[in-house]
Design an enzyme around this catalytic site. Structure first.
Site, PDB file in Angstrom:
ATOM      1  N   CYS A   1       7.576   0.942   0.153  1.00  0.00           N
ATOM      2  CA  CYS A   1       6.719   1.972   0.740  1.00  0.00           C
ATOM      3  C   CYS A   1       6.162   1.566   2.107  1.00  0.00           C
ATOM      4  CB  CYS A   1       5.575   2.319  -0.214  1.00  0.00           C
ATOM      5  SG  CYS A   1       4.690   0.896  -0.875  1.00  0.00           S
TER       6      CYS A   1
ATOM      7  N   GLU B   1       5.247  -8.704  -1.161  1.00  0.00           N
ATOM      8  CA  GLU B   1       5.247  -7.601  -0.197  1.00  0.00           C
ATOM      9  C   GLU B   1       5.703  -8.034   1.190  1.00  0.00           C
ATOM     10  OE1 GLU B   1       4.263  -3.344   0.160  1.00  0.00           O
ATOM     11  OE2 GLU B   1       4.708  -4.747  -1.467  1.00  0.00           O
TER      12      GLU B   1
ATOM     13  N   HIS C   1      -0.851   4.263   3.197  1.00  0.00           N
ATOM     14  CA  HIS C   1      -0.775   2.924   3.786  1.00  0.00           C
ATOM     15  C   HIS C   1      -0.985   3.023   5.300  1.00  0.00           C
ATOM     16  CE1 HIS C   1       0.307   1.397   0.004  1.00  0.00           C
ATOM     17  NE2 HIS C   1       1.561   1.050   0.197  1.00  0.00           N
TER      18      HIS C   1
END
Length: 344
Positions: free
Chosen positions: A148, A200, A240
């Site tokens: 994402c 991440e 985000h």
């Protein structure tokens, strides 16, 4: 033509977002919901802990949940919202049995013969499908969408490649929904920022190189770009936000960068495509997740505060809806592209 679709991992947050976004879709009908063994045989609307909207859509409320067995599923497309460790085994089974798998999971993203696709960025990478089927002996195939955070970043980097982009540093402020449900404990995130998200930074640093690479007939030549990321969890529900610092091999102006952002166009004819891929805000205090995450029905990336950053550098803020453009919406858009290209 209408396509029957199944959802792998239908009860989780991303699985629910798939169902929400597919409700009343003009091309796709959810015909099967697939869940873990303990939920098989139960009625979806009675079993799911529905959290993404007010009510479970009527179209799936009475569906009986099926096992993760391709022989028990009737569908043209399988959308995967599975955890990566489960996805590696299950997605491969479905692809081997002839299903088109549009996956949001990370399990196969960096495999050399698996397309990692953002339609506006690298649609030609779907050429790997035939390579994959030949290599693996599958009747079907897997196409993945990126992490994402990566999606928000790479959509803004694609138009900058033409300006001589050579190095990117990014600091992310990532929403709670990115951790799934129930996700981060309230006592950990209230009045706090978590400066580490497991795995991440590796994804954000590696996936862009494949996405921005060149398809050479049987493989992807990765982009010669350096990406350095620092990723953080913040007390925001959805959206985000990323502070991006881009360096080029030549001097570029703010106007050059803004013009490049506006030049990235959607692929025509795809129902989930936004009218504007990148929305540029001129206000000093935008984008903000609460105000901007639903731009383009959650499929646009919003950019603001574009400014010079020393010699040959520009910095800006990018923001996107992590469970729409960054997850379920990304897989749906990939499936729409495959349908348009007659790959389904």
């Amino acid at each position: 033509m209408r396509y029957k679709v199944a959802i792998l991992g239908a009860t989780g947050m991303v699985g629910q977002k798939f169902i929400q976004l597919l409700d009343n879709h003009p091309w796709f009908d959810v015909s099967a919901v697939i869940a873990s063994e303990r939920r098989v045989g139960k009625i979806y609307g009675e079993e799911v802990d529905w959290i993404v909207s007010r009510d479970v859509p009527k179209s799936v409320r009475d569906l009986e949940m099926l096992p993760m067995d391709p022989k028990k599923v009737d569908a043209d497309i399988v959308f995967s919202a599975l955890p990566s460790d489960v996805a590696r085994e299950v997605e491969a089974k479905f692809a081997a049995e002839g299903f088109v798998v549009a996956s949001n999971a990370s399990a196969f993203r960096m495999e050399p013969d698996v397309p990692l696709v953002i339609p506006e960025v690298n649609p030609d990478h779907l050429g790997l499908i035939e390579v994959q089927k030949r290599n693996r002996g599958w009747d079907g195939f897997i196409v993945t969408n990126p992490n994402c955070t990566t999606i928000v970043l790479v959509i803004t980097l694609k138009p900058l490649m033409e300006l001589g982009l050579k190095e990117v540093n990014v600091a992310t402020m990532q929403a709670l929904s990115g951790a799934g449900y129930p996700g981060v404990p309230s006592l950990a995130i209230t009045d706090n920022i978590l400066p580490f998200i497991k795995g991440e930074e590796d994804k954000v640093e590696s996936e862009p190189l494949k996405l921005l690479g060149r398809f050479e007939g049987s493989e992807i030549r990765f982009a010669s770009l350096r990406v350095s990321a620092s990723c953080h969890r913040v007390p925001v529900i959805d959206g985000h936000t990323e502070a991006v610092f881009a360096r080029f091999d030549r001097d570029v102006s703010v106007d050059d960068v803004i013009e490049a952002f506006k030049s990235l166009k959607p692929i025509e004819g795809l129902p989930t495509s936004p009218e504007e891929v990148i929305v540029v805000r001129e206000e000093q205090d935008r984008p903000q997740p609460r105000l901007d995450r639903d731009a383009g029905n959650g499929m646009s990336v919003v950019v603001g505060r574009v400014r010079k950053d020393g010699e040959n550098g520009v910095k800006y803020i990018a923001m996107g809806h992590n469970t729409v453009r960054g997850a379920a919406g990304a897989s749906i858009l990939n499936a729409e592209l495959m349908a348009k290209e007659k790959l389904i």
